[in-house]
Design a protein around this motif. Sequence first.
Motif, PDB file in Angstrom:
ATOM      1  N   VAL A   1       1.289   7.637  -1.395  1.00 20.03           N
ATOM      2  CA  VAL A   1       0.645   8.902  -0.297  1.00 20.03           C
ATOM      3  C   VAL A   1       2.016  10.340  -0.570  1.00 20.03           C
ATOM      4  O   VAL A   1       2.878   9.824  -1.038  1.00 20.03           O
ATOM      5  CB  VAL A   1       1.378   8.137   1.199  1.00 20.03           C
ATOM      6  CG1 VAL A   1       1.491   9.034   2.317  1.00 20.03           C
ATOM      7  CG2 VAL A   1       0.934   7.095   1.324  1.00 20.03           C
TER       8      VAL A   1
ATOM      9  N   VAL B   1      -2.511  15.414   3.746  1.00 20.13           N
ATOM     10  CA  VAL B   1      -1.526  14.022   3.327  1.00 20.13           C
ATOM     11  C   VAL B   1      -2.917  13.038   2.233  1.00 20.13           C
ATOM     12  O   VAL B   1      -3.712  13.284   2.607  1.00 20.13           O
ATOM     13  CB  VAL B   1      -1.250  13.203   4.289  1.00 20.13           C
ATOM     14  CG1 VAL B   1      -0.245  12.219   3.623  1.00 20.13           C
ATOM     15  CG2 VAL B   1      -0.285  13.632   4.925  1.00 20.13           C
TER      16      VAL B   1
ATOM     17  N   ILE C   1       4.147  15.040  13.750  1.00 19.99           N
ATOM     18  CA  ILE C   1       4.604  13.327  14.304  1.00 19.99           C
ATOM     19  C   ILE C   1       5.743  13.638  15.826  1.00 19.99           C
ATOM     20  O   ILE C   1       6.754  14.388  14.933  1.00 19.99           O
ATOM     21  CB  ILE C   1       5.019  12.617  13.398  1.00 19.99           C
ATOM     22  CG1 ILE C   1       3.665  12.021  12.421  1.00 19.99           C
ATOM     23  CG2 ILE C   1       5.467  11.942  14.236  1.00 19.99           C
ATOM     24  CD1 ILE C   1       4.147  11.365  11.503  1.00 19.99           C
TER      25      ILE C   1
ATOM     26  N   GLU D   1      -6.397  13.705   4.600  1.00 20.41           N
ATOM     27  CA  GLU D   1      -6.061  13.336   5.701  1.00 20.41           C
ATOM     28  C   GLU D   1      -5.465  14.773   6.760  1.00 20.41           C
ATOM     29  O   GLU D   1      -3.996  15.051   6.277  1.00 20.41           O
ATOM     30  CB  GLU D   1      -5.329  11.863   5.847  1.00 20.41           C
ATOM     31  CG  GLU D   1      -4.969  12.270   7.398  1.00 20.41           C
ATOM     32  CD  GLU D   1      -4.771  10.526   8.035  1.00 20.41           C
ATOM     33  OE1 GLU D   1      -5.304   9.117   8.215  1.00 20.41           O
ATOM     34  OE2 GLU D   1      -3.288  10.546   7.842  1.00 20.41           O
TER      35      GLU D   1
ATOM     36  N   GLY E   1       4.860   3.584   2.051  1.00 16.16           N
ATOM     37  CA  GLY E   1       5.500   5.429   1.316  1.00 16.16           C
ATOM     38  C   GLY E   1       4.393   5.258   0.081  1.00 16.16           C
ATOM     39  O   GLY E   1       4.405   6.272  -0.174  1.00 16.16           O
ATOM     40  N   LYS E   2       4.216   4.088  -0.814  1.00 19.60           N
ATOM     41  CA  LYS E   2       4.020   4.679  -1.980  1.00 19.60           C
ATOM     42  C   LYS E   2       2.955   5.074  -1.655  1.00 19.60           C
ATOM     43  O   LYS E   2       1.870   4.465  -1.175  1.00 19.60           O
ATOM     44  CB  LYS E   2       3.938   3.992  -3.414  1.00 19.60           C
ATOM     45  CG  LYS E   2       5.747   3.607  -3.249  1.00 19.60           C
ATOM     46  CD  LYS E   2       5.897   2.433  -4.668  1.00 19.60           C
ATOM     47  CE  LYS E   2       8.223   2.154  -4.525  1.00 19.60           C
ATOM     48  NZ  LYS E   2       7.606   1.225  -3.857  1.00 19.60           N
TER      49      LYS E   2
ATOM     50  N   GLU F   1      -2.433   3.161   9.862  1.00 17.51           N
ATOM     51  CA  GLU F   1      -3.378   2.136  10.196  1.00 17.51           C
ATOM     52  C   GLU F   1      -2.865   1.459  10.308  1.00 17.51           C
ATOM     53  O   GLU F   1      -1.585   1.150  10.834  1.00 17.51           O
ATOM     54  CB  GLU F   1      -2.908   2.137   8.972  1.00 17.51           C
ATOM     55  CG  GLU F   1      -1.048   1.865   7.846  1.00 17.51           C
ATOM     56  CD  GLU F   1      -0.685   2.011   7.010  1.00 17.51           C
ATOM     57  OE1 GLU F   1      -1.627   2.475   5.987  1.00 17.51           O
ATOM     58  OE2 GLU F   1       0.523   1.295   6.786  1.00 17.51           O
TER      59      GLU F   1
ATOM     60  N   GLU G   1      -0.263   0.651  13.284  1.00 13.42           N
ATOM     61  CA  GLU G   1       0.014   1.776  13.278  1.00 13.42           C
ATOM     62  C   GLU G   1       0.183   3.247  14.047  1.00 13.42           C
ATOM     63  O   GLU G   1      -0.936   3.550  13.428  1.00 13.42           O
ATOM     64  CB  GLU G   1       0.876   2.320  11.998  1.00 13.42           C
ATOM     65  CG  GLU G   1       1.750   0.766  11.306  1.00 13.42           C
ATOM     66  CD  GLU G   1       1.720   1.157   9.801  1.00 13.42           C
ATOM     67  OE1 GLU G   1       2.585   2.089   9.542  1.00 13.42           O
ATOM     68  OE2 GLU G   1       2.196   0.633   9.194  1.00 13.42           O
TER      69      GLU G   1
END
Length: 368
Positions: A145, A132, A170, A165, A142-143, A253, A240
């Motif tokens: 990424v 990622v 998940i 990363e 979400g922007k 994060e 998170e």
Amino acid sequence: MKIGILGGGQLGRMLIQEALKYDDEWFTLDPVADAPCSRISDFTQGKFDDFDTVFDFGKGKDVVSIEIEHVNVDALLELQECGIKVIPSPEIIRIIQQKILQKEFYRKNNIPSPDFQVIQNRSEADFPLPFVQKMNTGGYDGKGVQVIRTGEDLQHLWNVPSVLESLVDIEKELSIILAISENGETRTFPVTEMVADPKLNLLDFNICPAHISEHVEKQIRDIAAQFIAAANSPGLFAIELFLDKEGKVWVNETAPRLHNSGHQTQEGNANSQFEQLYRVIKNLPLADTDSSGYSGMLNLVGEEHFSGKVKYDGLEKVLRLPKTYVHLYGKTETKPGRKMGHINVLADSRKELMEKLLHIKSLVRVIS
Ligand code: ADP
């Protein structure tokens, strides 16, 4: 007390809403003239990432805090020099603002977070696929990424300072909100499950408490304790987390502020995240965070293809439901994906909670 908040969005609005039962003066700073806090506080229109604007705003306040992390940290340091209390510390805001510093912070403090490589530009990328890419700055909701899966995808890499990363497989996305007071008292809220809307990449549901094993719960408690020790700052923080398919927990994060994953605490817990941040700001005893049953939250997000003056279609039907609480943010204009409000729900079981959330989702639409 004169309390200044950088940012005038819904998080600040709900903080002030909760705190108006106490005696303080609330000031907010936001670039948008009709920001959610503009009519409920002493409002200054201006940029919270500009040194002079932040410094001028903070002067004369007793405490300055934030409801967004993209603020001018140098001005906060200067305000601190002038004897104004800043919560959370400018140092931890600076670390969290930059994905590179944030990832290095986890590594240095042995906080489990996916393996990563730092790059300054595209040509430096040398990390096992799939991964990622996360821009160092400027990412939000979400922007900034993107997932890079194949050798072909590599040509889409953004040519900016970033973190690459490892992609986590998940099982669930989780969050824990914790508070640290100036005198070192700490409290956590129950772990919450966050269920994302795959299309908008915005948080859609919260489910609290999360359905997790004791083993997972223990990993999260350990992470919270490590974070508290490493952060060295008063404040309210939302960590998170990813739970992977093997049962291991990773930190995605941290937000150094109020968080969407804690909205159901408004009715679901003895005290909300907003009350708790207020206690931190005022250096008061921290509030109890217990919950009895299940609580959940549904974001009211602007529907695709609708822009303009907002209409909440079906809201009256929702208001007829028991143990259901509507929160709107005072935004007059809807846009696709814009967070306009949320609905909290209480239930006696997880099954009942899920049924209620899905039912409400089918009833209400944010249109224009
Ligand atoms: P933002 O700060 O914009 O919310 P995040 O870093 O939380 O960005 O990433 C947005 C979403 O992308 C996450 O909620 C998760 O679903 C996905 N994601 C981020 N990092 C990873 C990862 N390492 N592995 C798998 N999915 C990820």
